[in-house]
Design a protein around this motif. Structure first.
Motif, short mmCIF file in Angstrom:
data_model
loop_
_atom_site.label_atom_id
_atom_site.label_comp_id
_atom_site.label_asym_id
_atom_site.label_seq_id
_atom_site.Cartn_x
_atom_site.Cartn_y
_atom_site.Cartn_z
N ASP A 119 6.99 6.52 -6.74
CA ASP A 119 8.16 5.75 -6.02
C ASP A 119 8.60 6.84 -4.68
N SER A 120 9.14 7.84 -5.21
CA SER A 120 9.61 8.60 -4.05
C SER A 120 8.69 9.09 -3.03
N LEU A 121 7.36 9.28 -3.43
CA LEU A 121 6.31 9.82 -2.37
C LEU A 121 5.99 8.73 -1.64
N TYR A 122 6.00 7.43 -2.07
CA TYR A 122 5.72 6.35 -1.41
C TYR A 122 6.65 6.22 -0.24
N GLN A 123 7.99 6.41 -0.73
CA GLN A 123 9.11 6.29 0.27
C GLN A 123 9.07 7.32 1.62
N GLN A 124 8.86 8.46 1.12
CA GLN A 124 8.70 9.59 2.09
C GLN A 124 7.68 9.58 2.78
N LEU A 141 -4.88 8.59 -1.46
CA LEU A 141 -4.52 9.76 -1.85
C LEU A 141 -3.33 9.79 -2.88
N LEU A 142 -2.41 9.11 -2.46
CA LEU A 142 -1.28 9.08 -3.18
C LEU A 142 -1.81 8.26 -4.75
N GLY A 143 -2.34 7.47 -4.60
CA GLY A 143 -2.78 6.60 -5.83
C GLY A 143 -3.71 7.42 -6.78
#
Length: 486
Positions: A119-124, A141-143
């Motif tokens: 969640d934090s990475l998606y926000q950034q 890539l995040l997934g």
């Protein structure tokens, strides 16, 4: 020619009541509340509150059950048992109490949620200035990140997946460019493809004008294999470092986070540790008591129990009456079984804990680990005259609050090691001595397992090298080569 034959076999089957007790016995206190609430919701014949002094016919205990059945069977208005022409298990329809060993045993106690790493990475990631193509690739890539924050799938494989599954054509270089943007997010080291890259990402965030940072970068970038094998003297010589510089470089690197995903990792699986027993000293005497949450007040709903009397006056040939009587008796049986199982759980827990207290009384008085006696499950099972499996279920998930801290019950169980004097000491005591020897060893030349064996033998502990290695691994202590420091 076929032959017919009869074979007589003896099988042991668990009754519904035994299954109920086993399942309740093995769950910890923290989950008992949730289990009771489930039963209260599913069974209207069960309610919270102390048992009433005056009991209805149905609430009689022990030998009164037989009298109750005889009274009901002889009733002229209605014969309940004639309606219950089915197996006893049909009255055992309680939520979460199916086959033994089902998935509900692995149920986790609900805890408050929090912001996860992803969640934090998606926000950034949402604040980065990217093209639509780059944004889509970045989300993919995040997934693909694993729980520790690493990207272990090759970029070539990811590119191929995008072509065949999404119809999106990209190159490894384009994915590499997007990955570098992800690696700029917090925490440092996220998106690394291996440990070396993870450490380099973190070092590059530090002050590059610092000589120690520069030397650490060179160490990880050019001499990572030597560093992983702890060949510090070789690295020190090749980078022309003095003893103090080498020490500072080592300290800097070992303080880096090898698992960046743990910085803001998802800890929703964490559980609050609630003691099942409270051990206190009263006038110099140790006394154990159950956590109050282990002793809920439950009773059979009196109004629900009296419903049977009402249906006695109804038409026994009516199908709806028969179905209602069946339902009422099933729920009353389930409520009574559940209450009895809770009481049996409390009694078994107290018998087991009192036996452990008596066996390890010297330890509980002072909290000195050297006073722990060798103790196995069978020792306690013999004292309380129960099966070893019962003791195992109690010890595997229960804990006790003492004046010296909170201990899981399995902490007190250990095998015995013979000494030169012929006495048996707990393996936990030997492990403590082993840990002390390793902590006091020369850092530049750690003790080998052979050396540790000799040192323990000198202290009077008859122990083999393979046992030393086993205890060292159980203590999560690496071999001598990996314990070496500058």
């Amino acid at each position: 020619m076929q032959k017919l034959s009869l074979n007589q076999t003896l099988l042991q089957k668990l009754s519904p009541q035994q299954i109920q007790f086993i399942k309740l016995l093995q769950i910890p206190t923290a989950e008992l509340d949730a289990r009771i609430k489930e039963e209260l919701e599913m069974n209207p014949a069960l309610e919270e509150g102390a048992e009433e002094i005056q009991k209805s016919e149905y609430e009689s205990d022990g030998d009164d059950d037989a009298d109750y059945d005889e009274r009901q069977a002889s009733n002229d208005d209605i014969d309940i048992e004639s309606y219950l022409n089915q197996d006893e298990l049909s009255g055992y329809k309680m939520y979460g109490d199916g086959s033994f060993g089902s998935d509900d045993e692995d149920r986790e106690f609900p805890v408050a949620t929090r912001l996860t790493l992803i969640d934090s990475l998606y926000q950034q990631f949402g604040f980065l200035h990217l093209t639509d193509q780059q944004r889509y690739l970045g989300l993919h890539l995040l997934g693909s990140l694993e729980g520790d924050g690493y990207l272990r799938r090759p970029l070539k494989a990811i590119a191929s997946d995008l072509v065949f599954t999404q119809g999106i054509y990209t190159s490894e270089q384009e994915l590499e460019d997007v990955l570098k943007k992800i690696q700029s997010l917090e925490p440092a080291g996220i998106g690394a493809r291996n440990l070396q890259e993870c450490l380099l990402l973190q070092l590059r965030r530090k002050d590059q004008r610092d000589l120690i940072v520069q030397l650490a970068l060179q160490t990880i970038e050019h001499y990572f294999e030597e560093f992983s094998k702890k060949h510090y003297e070789k690295i020190q010589k090749r980078l022309n470092m003095n003893q103090e510089e080498a020490r500072q470089v080592l300290n800097l690197i070992i303080r880096l986070n090898p698992k960046p995903g743990s910085v803001e990792g998802d800890d929703n699986g964490a559980q609050y540790l609630t003691p099942d027993f409270i051990l206190a000293s009263h006038n110099g005497r140790l006394e154990v008591s159950l956590n109050s949450r282990n002793a809920p007040e439950l009773r059979v709903n009196r109004t629900f129990a009296e419903m049977l009397d009402t249906y006695h006056k109804s038409d026994k040939s009516n199908r709806h009456v028969r179905e209602t009587v069946t339902f009422v008796k099933q729920k009353l049986d389930s409520a009574k079984w559940f209450i009895d199982a809770i009481k049996q759980r409390q009694a078994t827990l107290m018998r087991t804990m009192n036996a452990i207290l008596k066996y390890q009384y010297d330890f509980f008085q002072e909290g000195d680990e050297t006073k722990l006696r060798p103790m196995i499950l069978k020792d306690i099972a013999n004292i309380i005259e129960m099966d070893v499996s019962t003791v195992s279920r109690v010890a595997s998930s229960k804990s006790v609050q003492t004046e010296f801290g909170l201990y899981p019950l399995k902490y007190f169980f250990s095998e015995g090691i013979s000494t030169e004097s012929g006495e048996d000491v707990s393996s936990r005591e030997v492990k403590n001595i082993l840990r002390e020897l390793i902590e006091s060893e020369p850092k530049r030349k750690p003790f080998s397992d052979d050396k540790l064996e000799k040192l323990l033998n000198e202290k009077g502990y008859n122990i083999a090298r393979r046992t030393v290695a086993k205890y060292r691994e159980q203590l999560n202590i690496p071999v001598a080569r990996l314990r070496k420091q500058i």
